[in-house]
Write an enzyme that holds these catalytic residues in place. Structure first.
Site, PDB file in Angstrom:
ATOM      1  N   GLU A   1      54.819   7.767 -44.754  1.00 13.30           N
ATOM      2  CA  GLU A   1      53.457   7.600 -45.254  1.00 13.30           C
ATOM      3  C   GLU A   1      53.492   7.301 -46.760  1.00 13.30           C
ATOM      4  O   GLU A   1      54.252   7.903 -47.496  1.00 13.30           O
ATOM      5  CB  GLU A   1      52.659   8.881 -44.981  1.00 13.30           C
ATOM      6  CG  GLU A   1      51.225   8.824 -45.448  1.00 13.30           C
ATOM      7  CD  GLU A   1      50.496   7.591 -44.934  1.00 13.30           C
ATOM      8  OE1 GLU A   1      50.437   7.388 -43.710  1.00 13.30           O
ATOM      9  OE2 GLU A   1      49.990   6.812 -45.765  1.00 13.30           O
TER      10      GLU A   1
ATOM     11  N   LYS B   1      61.045   4.897 -47.937  1.00 13.53           N
ATOM     12  CA  LYS B   1      60.133   5.875 -48.553  1.00 13.53           C
ATOM     13  C   LYS B   1      60.728   6.434 -49.853  1.00 13.53           C
ATOM     14  O   LYS B   1      60.052   6.511 -50.887  1.00 13.53           O
ATOM     15  CB  LYS B   1      59.851   7.005 -47.552  1.00 13.53           C
ATOM     16  CG  LYS B   1      59.023   8.132 -48.099  1.00 13.53           C
ATOM     17  CD  LYS B   1      57.618   7.699 -48.476  1.00 13.53           C
ATOM     18  CE  LYS B   1      56.904   8.795 -49.257  1.00 13.53           C
ATOM     19  NZ  LYS B   1      55.594   8.389 -49.709  1.00 13.53           N
TER      20      LYS B   1
ATOM     21  N   GLY C   1      52.316   9.095 -70.545  1.00 12.60           N
ATOM     22  CA  GLY C   1      51.562  10.336 -70.455  1.00 12.60           C
ATOM     23  C   GLY C   1      52.478  11.534 -70.524  1.00 12.60           C
ATOM     24  O   GLY C   1      53.593  11.457 -71.059  1.00 12.60           O
TER      25      GLY C   1
ATOM     26  N   CYS D   1      55.374  15.083 -54.256  1.00 10.80           N
ATOM     27  CA  CYS D   1      56.283  14.069 -53.701  1.00 10.80           C
ATOM     28  C   CYS D   1      57.348  13.579 -54.678  1.00 10.80           C
ATOM     29  O   CYS D   1      58.535  13.737 -54.403  1.00 10.80           O
ATOM     30  CB  CYS D   1      55.473  12.885 -53.192  1.00 10.80           C
ATOM     31  SG  CYS D   1      54.471  13.335 -51.773  1.00 10.80           S
TER      32      CYS D   1
ATOM     33  N   LYS E   1      60.255  16.138 -55.717  1.00 11.54           N
ATOM     34  CA  LYS E   1      61.134  16.583 -54.618  1.00 11.54           C
ATOM     35  C   LYS E   1      61.886  15.400 -54.006  1.00 11.54           C
ATOM     36  O   LYS E   1      63.052  15.529 -53.625  1.00 11.54           O
ATOM     37  CB  LYS E   1      60.347  17.359 -53.566  1.00 11.54           C
ATOM     38  CG  LYS E   1      59.727  16.547 -52.460  1.00 11.54           C
ATOM     39  CD  LYS E   1      59.163  17.413 -51.355  1.00 11.54           C
ATOM     40  CE  LYS E   1      58.248  16.623 -50.441  1.00 11.54           C
ATOM     41  NZ  LYS E   1      58.920  15.606 -49.639  1.00 11.54           N
TER      42      LYS E   1
ATOM     43  N   LYS F   1      47.242  15.208 -60.995  1.00 14.31           N
ATOM     44  CA  LYS F   1      46.570  13.958 -61.365  1.00 14.31           C
ATOM     45  C   LYS F   1      45.101  14.075 -60.981  1.00 14.31           C
ATOM     46  O   LYS F   1      44.711  15.068 -60.355  1.00 14.31           O
ATOM     47  CB  LYS F   1      47.226  12.753 -60.705  1.00 14.31           C
ATOM     48  CG  LYS F   1      47.097  12.725 -59.208  1.00 14.31           C
ATOM     49  CD  LYS F   1      47.636  11.410 -58.699  1.00 14.31           C
ATOM     50  CE  LYS F   1      47.444  11.278 -57.216  1.00 14.31           C
ATOM     51  NZ  LYS F   1      47.851   9.994 -56.712  1.00 14.31           N
TER      52      LYS F   1
HETATM   53  N1  NAD Z   1      50.980  14.750 -50.164  1.00 12.48           N
HETATM   54  C1  NAD Z   1      51.248  13.472 -50.316  1.00 12.48           C
HETATM   55  O1  NAD Z   1      50.688  12.782 -51.177  1.00 12.48           O
HETATM   56  C2  NAD Z   1      52.252  12.791 -49.436  1.00 12.48           C
HETATM   57  C3  NAD Z   1      52.285  11.380 -49.386  1.00 12.48           C
HETATM   58  C4  NAD Z   1      53.219  10.765 -48.568  1.00 12.48           C
HETATM   59  C5  NAD Z   1      54.117  11.549 -47.828  1.00 12.48           C
HETATM   60  N2  NAD Z   1      54.076  12.897 -47.929  1.00 12.48           N
HETATM   61  C6  NAD Z   1      55.015  13.672 -47.112  1.00 12.48           C
HETATM   62  O2  NAD Z   1      54.306  14.162 -45.966  1.00 12.48           O
HETATM   63  C7  NAD Z   1      54.782  15.461 -45.606  1.00 12.48           C
HETATM   64  C8  NAD Z   1      53.637  16.451 -45.600  1.00 12.48           C
HETATM   65  O3  NAD Z   1      53.146  16.555 -46.925  1.00 12.48           O
HETATM   66  P1  NAD Z   1      51.757  17.297 -47.258  1.00 12.48           P
HETATM   67  O4  NAD Z   1      51.528  17.117 -48.704  1.00 12.48           O
HETATM   68  O5  NAD Z   1      50.724  16.875 -46.272  1.00 12.48           O
HETATM   69  O6  NAD Z   1      52.206  18.809 -46.953  1.00 12.48           O
HETATM   70  P2  NAD Z   1      51.262  20.095 -46.865  1.00 12.48           P
HETATM   71  O7  NAD Z   1      52.091  21.221 -47.352  1.00 12.48           O
HETATM   72  O8  NAD Z   1      49.938  19.830 -47.465  1.00 12.48           O
HETATM   73  O9  NAD Z   1      51.024  20.262 -45.282  1.00 12.48           O
HETATM   74  C9  NAD Z   1      52.033  20.587 -44.372  1.00 12.48           C
HETATM   75  C10 NAD Z   1      51.386  21.340 -43.210  1.00 12.48           C
HETATM   76  O10 NAD Z   1      52.371  21.545 -42.189  1.00 12.48           O
HETATM   77  C11 NAD Z   1      52.148  22.827 -41.616  1.00 12.48           C
HETATM   78  N3  NAD Z   1      53.363  23.243 -40.914  1.00 12.48           N
HETATM   79  C12 NAD Z   1      54.566  23.572 -41.443  1.00 12.48           C
HETATM   80  N4  NAD Z   1      55.447  23.858 -40.450  1.00 12.48           N
HETATM   81  C13 NAD Z   1      54.795  23.686 -39.289  1.00 12.48           C
HETATM   82  C14 NAD Z   1      55.170  23.801 -37.917  1.00 12.48           C
HETATM   83  N5  NAD Z   1      56.406  24.133 -37.555  1.00 12.48           N
HETATM   84  N6  NAD Z   1      54.233  23.553 -36.975  1.00 12.48           N
HETATM   85  C15 NAD Z   1      52.972  23.198 -37.335  1.00 12.48           C
HETATM   86  N7  NAD Z   1      52.575  23.060 -38.608  1.00 12.48           N
HETATM   87  C16 NAD Z   1      53.468  23.291 -39.567  1.00 12.48           C
HETATM   88  C17 NAD Z   1      51.774  23.693 -42.810  1.00 12.48           C
HETATM   89  O11 NAD Z   1      51.102  24.873 -42.409  1.00 12.48           O
HETATM   90  C18 NAD Z   1      50.874  22.734 -43.595  1.00 12.48           C
HETATM   91  O12 NAD Z   1      49.519  22.856 -43.198  1.00 12.48           O
HETATM   92  C19 NAD Z   1      55.898  15.784 -46.587  1.00 12.48           C
HETATM   93  O13 NAD Z   1      57.107  15.375 -46.038  1.00 12.48           O
HETATM   94  C20 NAD Z   1      55.563  14.915 -47.785  1.00 12.48           C
HETATM   95  O14 NAD Z   1      56.704  14.593 -48.549  1.00 12.48           O
HETATM   96  C21 NAD Z   1      53.161  13.547 -48.686  1.00 12.48           C
END
Ligand code: NAD
Length: 440
Positions: free
Chosen positions: A149, A205, A254, A261, A264, A322
């Site tokens: 994503e 990614k 900045g 993201c 990590k 941000k």
């Molecule tokens: N936040 C961003 O902007 C973004 C953008 C692109 C990709 N990503 C990637 O997407 C992934 C998710 O990121 P996020 O920011 O949405 O994370 P987040 O921490 O907001 O959400 C993760 C969710 O997964 C749940 N979870 C964890 N283990 C679980 C399990 N075994 N079963 C069911 N639910 C479970 C947690 O309770 C939480 O609600 C990561 O790998 C991140 O790197 C994030």
């Protein structure tokens, strides 16, 4: 289509809501039962522009359901998205334990063919680990797709609805067709769906995030040099950004990048390189420059008040990493405020959305306010960490009345230095004329 989304965070909830908006039936599963209970009661756990409206709309139409029962989601859906968190482990590697445990549970639950799609950011080779794990637990057939994503927090709904491109990592032509159909409503403008093998999708990614972070660190390094040489980083940014080979995005100097993201993913890429005997020299420098940038900004404030730290109160505008998000994970504001607190400075902060998350991250060691101007009362200076729109055109007269001294440290270059100076402020920003060369 009937779809299950496992992990209802920033990515999972946005994915689920946007897919529901185009007519699909979505079951969202999360193992955080409080989060699911809140969602069932209409409480959206994150701030993301436009998200609440489409969640409410699709819940009403029963196209979007929330549960902590994985089984019901898996049994009622043909496609299962994995959007669980993949945080940094101690050694910098990507911790994929949530991906593995969710995959194992899906394998133990599914009774018919399923397509398992990973949206989470996972190291190259995870597709093989997950595939082998599922095969070891079930005889039921399945396909695995890597579908990283690229949405940005703060514009996540917009990004999901109109993506620059969609990356689909699978070699199965039938699955490619199903994924094409699923994403076709979002392809009306760009039509850019790029098919590849899962390993290349996983690498894409990391390469994308590291490239974007590289641009920010590069511009910050140039800005540091601009300060020393009396050049204006803002003009330089415009000068290079107008070159079509370079482009204007991610070139704003900045206080450094943050969020859940970039940091990590950079650590994970460095770790992967080390495992493969390939030192990721550029990526390492990108991180080092970012840390230096945060330190330089915090130290500038600390040095300014060095003799009177314990008597100094700073107003802070912006705590989120941000604008347009409540996310404070790896926020430069949190990093710098910790340093300011360490030397005894007191903080009165305001963020339109991130006050509570920041209070939790900082163990309630700061005071927060519901209004940007209330945070200024009797403060010795204002420090800006986040580029929220509402900070861009403030009432400088009122600010001057409220602050004890008219001093602004601006970590986002929000103002024209000459204009702020004319308003009677001492103004310190990043890489611009009004900022004296830093000895830091
Ligand atoms: N936040 C961003 O902007 C973004 C953008 C692109 C990709 N990503 C990637 O997407 C992934 C998710 O990121 P996020 O920011 O949405 O994370 P987040 O921490 O907001 O959400 C993760 C969710 O997964 C749940 N979870 C964890 N283990 C679980 C399990 N075994 N079963 C069911 N639910 C479970 C947690 O309770 C939480 O609600 C990561 O790998 C991140 O790197 C994030």
């Amino acid at each position: 289509m009937k779809i299950c989304v496992v992990g209802v965070g920033y990515v999972g909830l946005v994915t689920a809501a946007c897919l529901a908006e185009t007519g699909n039936n979505i079951v969202c599963v999360d193992n955080d039962e409080d989060k699911i209970a809140n969602l069932k009661n209409g409480v959206i756990p994150i701030y993301e522009p436009g998200l609440t409206e489409i969640v409410e709309h699709n819940e009403k139409l029963e196209r979007l359901k929330f549960t902590s029962d994985l089984k019901s989601g898996v049994n009622s859906s043909i496609i299962i998205f994995l959007a669980v968190g993949t945080p940094s482990a101690e050694d910098g590697s990507c911790n994929i334990s949530a991906i593995l445990s969710a995959s194992a549970s899906i394998a133990e639950t599914m009774t018919e063919y399923r397509i398992i799609v990973t949206k989470s950011t996972v190291p190259v080779g995870t597709h093989k680990l997950v595939t082998d794990l599922i095969k070891s637990k079930t005889k039921v057939s399945f396909d695995y797709v890597s579908n990283p994503e690229f949405l940005k927090e703060g514009a996540a709904v917009e990004d999901f609805m109109s993506p620059d491109r969609i990356i689909i990592g699978t070699t199965n032509p039938d699955v490619r067709e199903i994924m094409r159909q699923l994403y076709s409503p979002f392809m009306r403008r760009s039509r850019r769906i790029i098919f590849m093998d899962p390993a290349s999708a996983e690498m894409t990614k990391y390469a994308a995030n590291t490239m974007l972070a590289t641009r920010i660190s590069f511009m910050n390094e140039i800005a540091t040099l601009c300060e020393k040489l009396g050049a204006d980083a803002e003009l330089v940014r415009q000068g290079i950004g107008s070159d079509s080979r370079i482009g204007a995005s991610f070139l704003f100097p900045g206080v450094g990048f943050g969020g859940s993201c970039f940091p990590k993913d950079i650590h994970a890429l460095i770790y992967t390189g080390s495992q493969q005997g390939t030192e990721m020299k550029i990526t390492k420098s990108v991180w080092q420059v970012n840390i230096d940038q945060r330190d330089r900004f915090a130290n500038r404030v600390i040095h300014y008040f060095a003799d009177q730290a314990s008597k100094t109160v700073l107003a802070v505008w912006g705590l989120a990493f941000k604008a347009k998000t409540d996310d404070v994970r790896e926020s430069p504001a949190i990093y710098c405020i910790r340093k300011l607190l360490e030397v005894g400075l007191k903080i009165k902060a305001y963020d339109p959305e991130a006050n509570s998350a920041a209070l939790a991250a900082l163990d309630n060691k700061i005071d927060t306010y519901q209004n940007s101007y209330d945070a200024l009362d009797n403060a010795d200076a204002l420090v800006i960490f986040t580029d929220w729109q509402e900070f861009r055109n403030p009432d400088f007269e009122l600010m001057k009345k409220k602050l004890k001294k008219p001093i602004i440290f601006d970590g986002r270059n929000l103002y024209d230095p000459a204009h702020v100076k004319n308003q009677g402020f001492e103004y310190y920003c990043i890489g611009r004329a009004a900022t004296p060369s830093s000895s830091v």
